[in-house]
Motif scaffolding. Structure first.
Motif, short mmCIF file in Angstrom:
data_model
loop_
_atom_site.label_atom_id
_atom_site.label_comp_id
_atom_site.label_asym_id
_atom_site.label_seq_id
_atom_site.Cartn_x
_atom_site.Cartn_y
_atom_site.Cartn_z
N PHE A 93 50.83 46.73 33.85
CA PHE A 93 50.19 47.93 34.37
C PHE A 93 49.49 47.71 35.71
N PHE A 94 48.92 46.52 35.90
CA PHE A 94 48.10 46.32 37.09
C PHE A 94 48.69 45.29 38.04
N LEU A 100 51.21 50.73 25.54
CA LEU A 100 50.18 51.79 25.44
C LEU A 100 49.85 52.08 23.98
N ARG A 136 42.55 36.78 41.60
CA ARG A 136 43.70 37.67 41.41
C ARG A 136 43.96 38.40 42.72
N ARG A 184 46.23 51.91 22.32
CA ARG A 184 45.56 53.02 21.62
C ARG A 184 45.18 52.60 20.21
N SER A 235 45.70 44.48 45.76
CA SER A 235 46.41 45.74 45.59
C SER A 235 45.88 46.48 44.36
N ALA A 236 46.00 47.80 44.44
CA ALA A 236 45.59 48.63 43.31
C ALA A 236 46.80 49.42 42.85
N GLU A 237 47.18 49.24 41.60
CA GLU A 237 48.34 49.93 41.04
C GLU A 237 47.98 51.38 40.70
N LEU A 277 39.19 46.35 26.63
CA LEU A 277 39.86 45.73 27.77
C LEU A 277 40.15 44.27 27.43
N ALA A 330 42.14 52.80 29.30
CA ALA A 330 42.72 51.91 30.31
C ALA A 330 43.69 50.99 29.60
N PRO A 331 44.93 50.89 30.01
CA PRO A 331 45.57 51.70 31.06
C PRO A 331 45.85 53.10 30.57
N ARG A 376 35.55 41.45 43.69
CA ARG A 376 35.40 40.78 42.40
C ARG A 376 36.75 40.21 41.94
N ARG A 396 34.68 47.65 35.91
CA ARG A 396 33.55 47.70 34.98
C ARG A 396 32.44 46.74 35.38
N ALA A 422 48.10 52.77 37.94
CA ALA A 422 47.34 52.82 36.69
C ALA A 422 45.84 52.66 36.95
N ILE A 423 45.49 51.77 37.89
CA ILE A 423 44.06 51.55 38.15
C ILE A 423 43.49 52.74 38.93
N TRP A 442 45.30 41.51 42.44
CA TRP A 442 45.41 42.89 41.99
C TRP A 442 44.20 43.23 41.14
N LEU A 443 43.89 44.51 41.14
CA LEU A 443 42.70 44.97 40.41
C LEU A 443 43.02 45.15 38.93
N VAL A 444 42.03 44.85 38.09
CA VAL A 444 42.15 45.20 36.67
C VAL A 444 40.89 46.00 36.31
N PRO A 445 40.96 46.73 35.19
CA PRO A 445 39.80 47.57 34.82
C PRO A 445 38.50 46.78 34.71
N GLU A 446 38.59 45.52 34.33
CA GLU A 446 37.37 44.73 34.18
C GLU A 446 36.64 44.59 35.51
#
Lengths: 331, 343
Positions: free
Chosen positions: A300-301, A253, B295, A257, B235-237, A268, B342-343, B289, B304, B239-240, B297-301
């Motif tokens: 994290f994911f 993290l 994948r 940051r 899956s969605a963690e 990202l 994110a995260p 997507r 977006r 964090a997501i 699992w989900l990522v922030p991308e």
């Protein structure tokens, strides 16, 4: 020297001059007018006095000081535009300066003091007396019913002027010898002035530097926070607080940051090429950053912090942060 | 980074099919990779799609190509001012024997087999028609001839051009909310693609062009099953989850989230919208997507990539800013993504 000038009032003169039947009616009318006026013009200016230091012994170029004191009824004050203007008065006399002050006398009347400075240019061959011309000034009293004005005449007065040298001086061979040697000027010490000038100059420079810092001018233009240095600090704090997986996540993290703050937006994993394009200084760390983003995704994911830990162990993450901090300092 | 488990061979096969589908569509529509990708996501998320754009940028061609690639029955109507809901359900005429006949209209003609319903120029139709469409989209069913028709595989594609405002009817918010995505289409920027579009005779005949697309690349009957499998497999963690909720909050209340746009009062910008259904749609599309990217699992991308198309039309601005919507909303969304960590 004291000199008094009582000014005849036109109204008083008219009142005194009235006699006979029609004159009595006129007197009544005048009295009526006088009664209607809240401030009768009769005794508005009570007197003018001139005071001079001396009446004789003025040479060519001397300054002649004179003080004129005008007494008026309560409520009157001088009309400043009516004062004489500094400048030539006659061919031999200049008015250099006029100052004025007003005060209240014990009996309630107003005292207007004019301090006049003349300069005498008369080239006298013998001692003689010259007349300095007088001048009128206007005083006024303004109230809700309007303004009342009166004229005070400052009288003419006389000064005695004297020659500087004899008419027929002793004969000299060299005309230059007729000139007197120059008077010795006082030698001024420039040291205090120089010191204070230097002091103020230093203060001004300091203020300029502070202003430039505040406005981010000049060498402060490129000044930024050092996000990676701060991230490293945050990581060191986290080390004291936690360990194991939470510490690892905190380290990731902190790196995130740092990247976010460097770019001014959230970076990202897919943004890494754009980030390196915007900040070419970090290009050497591309592979490290690539590994970091993959590990961060996993941690994290992807629900696989252990896998992330083998991909990018904590010491390596810290080393990466330190390398980024070094690049940041040199950039 | 292929992390799909081997047991999910079906999902892998379908991903290859989806890639093939995209390649086929790209034969007919050049320079619209993003629109094609979003349409694919919409198909596997079982969502309805609105296409928006200038005249002649290829909206209809794209939808025809998609319909062909998707297989199944396909119906198409053109929105007009005098169209009534009944025109969609049935049409009446006099038969050769002189007796009146009533036959099912475009919606019912293919009955349960209908997989793509294509509504052209939807904003020319009246609100009554929009209301019927709302029911078809939301419930995939319609009542007619004293019974209920169901369309389990139905997907509605609509388009509208944004140039004309006269004699058009703005879609009600409820109807717009039913669309999974509103995809804006623009002519391709790439010079090569532009040259080809203008000079290559292949692109001048849209009928022949769509025929070039391989038919029935996807088995439309099974898309429903696979769509639900995708939603369960990805899956969605936490964090997501935090990230999506953060985005949602920042979008609805940009002022407190610290977002500033020049010349706009951030506390009074957003009136409402961004419904829970919308955010659920967002995650659904993002999961598809992630699956397309290989994948589980989900990522922030992922979020977006689909966010503007899924969320922008669900956001309602104060009337003062509504006229400048096309400029403000993209800026707002960009700022939201630049602000939420994110995260």
């Amino acid at each position: 020297m004291r000199r008094q000038a009582r000014l005849p009032s036109p109204l008083r003169g008219e009142a005194e001059g009235g006699a006979g039947g029609t004159a009595a009616r006129a007197l009544g009318l005048v009295l009526l007018l006088a009664g209607a006026c809240p401030l009768p013009a009769a005794a508005q200016v009570r007197g003018v006095e001139l005071r001079t230091p001396r009446a004789f012994g003025y040479f060519q170029g001397d300054l002649v000081q004179v003080q004129a004191e005008i007494r008026t009824d309560p409520g009157f004050s001088l009309q400043r535009p009516s004062l004489p203007k500094p400048g030539p008065v006659t061919y031999w006399l200049d008015l250099r300066d006029v100052r004025m002050e007003e005060s209240r006398a014990a009996d309630g009347s107003r005292v207007i003091r004019l301090r006049l400075t003349y300069q005498n240019f008369y080239v006298a061959l013998d001692a003689r007396t010259l007349e300095v011309p007088g001048f009128p000034v206007t005083v006024e009293s303004a109230d809700a019913n309007g303004a009342t004005t009166a004229v005070a005449q400052v009288p003419a007065w006389k000064i005695g002027v004297s020659p500087l040298r004899e008419v027929q001086p002793e004969r000299r061979d060299d005309p230059a010898e007729y000139l007197r040697p120059d008077g010795r000027a006082l030698r001024l010490d420039p040291q205090p002035a120089l010191a204070s000038a230097a002091g103020f100059l230093a203060l001004a420079a300091l203020a300029l530097v502070l202003l430039a810092y505040d406005r981010a001018w000049w060498i402060f233009r490129g000044r930024r926070g050092r996000p990676f240095a701060q991230a490293l600090k945050a990581l060191r704090r986290a080390k004291r607080r936690s360990q194991g997986e939470p510490l690892y996540r905190e380290a990731l993290l902190a790196l995130h940051r740092g990247l976010d703050a460097t770019d001014g937006r959230r970076v990202l994993a897919d943004d890494l090429p754009d980030f390196l394009g915007r900040h070419p200084a970090f290009r050497e760390q591309a592979s490290g950053l690539q590994t970091f983003f993959s590990a961060s995704r996993l941690a994290f994911f992807g629900r696989d912090t252990a896998g992330a830990g083998t991909m990018l162990p904590l010491p390596e993450a810290e080393a990466l942060l330190r390398r980024l901090g070094a690049v940041e300092r040199s950039a | 980074m292929n992390t799909l488990r081997p047991g999910d061979a079906m999902l892998t096969d379908w991903r290859e099919a989806a890639a093939r589908f995209e390649r086929e569509i790209a034969k007919a529509v050049v320079g619209q990779e993003r629109a094609i990708r979003l349409l694919t996501i919409a198909i596997f998320a079982r969502g309805h799609v609105m296409l928006e754009g200038d005249v002649g940028v290829g909206k209809t061609t794209l939808l025809r190509a998609v319909a062909r690639g998707l297989g199944g029955a396909y119906e198409r109507v053109e929105g007009t001012v005098d169209m009534m809901p009944t025109d969609l359900i049935y049409h009446t005429y006099l038969g050769e024997d002189g007796r009146p006949r009533v036959e099912p209209g475009p919606v019912l003609r293919q009955a349960e087999d209908l997989s793509v319903f294509f509504f052209n120029e939807i904003n020319r139709a009246r609100p009554q028609v929009h209301a019927l469409l709302l029911r078809i989209m939301a419930e995939r069913s319609v009542s007619a001839f004293n019974r209920e028709y169901r369309f389990p595989n139905l997907q509605v594609f609509a388009d509208r051009n944004r140039v004309e405002r006269e004699e058009t009817f703005e879609l009600p918010a409820a109807a717009r909310d039913r669309f999974l995505m509103e995809i804006g289409m623009e002519a391709p920027r790439d010079a090569q693609a532009r040259r080809a579009l203008v000079f290559d005779p292949r692109f001048h005949d849209t009928d022949r062009l769509t025929e070039a697309v391989g038919a029935d690349v996807l088995d439309h009957d099974r898309i429903g099953t696979i769509a639900s499998a995708i939603q369960h497999a990805i899956s969605a963690e936490p964090a997501i989850e935090t990230y999506v909720v953060g985005l949602w909050e920042a979008l609805v209340r940009p002022g407190p989230a610290g977002i500033r746009l020049p010349g706009i009062d951030m506390d009074r910008l957003v009136q409402g919208g961004a419904s829970p259904r919308g955010v659920a749609f967002l995650v659904r599309a993002a999961r598809v997507r992630a699956w397309l990217e290989g994948r589980d699992w989900l990522v922030p991308e992922d979020i977006r990539a689909v966010f503007p198309e899924v969320m922008a039309h669900r956001l309602f601005l104060e009337p003062v800013y509504e006229m400048r919507r096309a400029q403000i909303v993209p800026d707002l969304i960009r700022a939201v993504f630049e602000t939420v960590p994110a995260p």
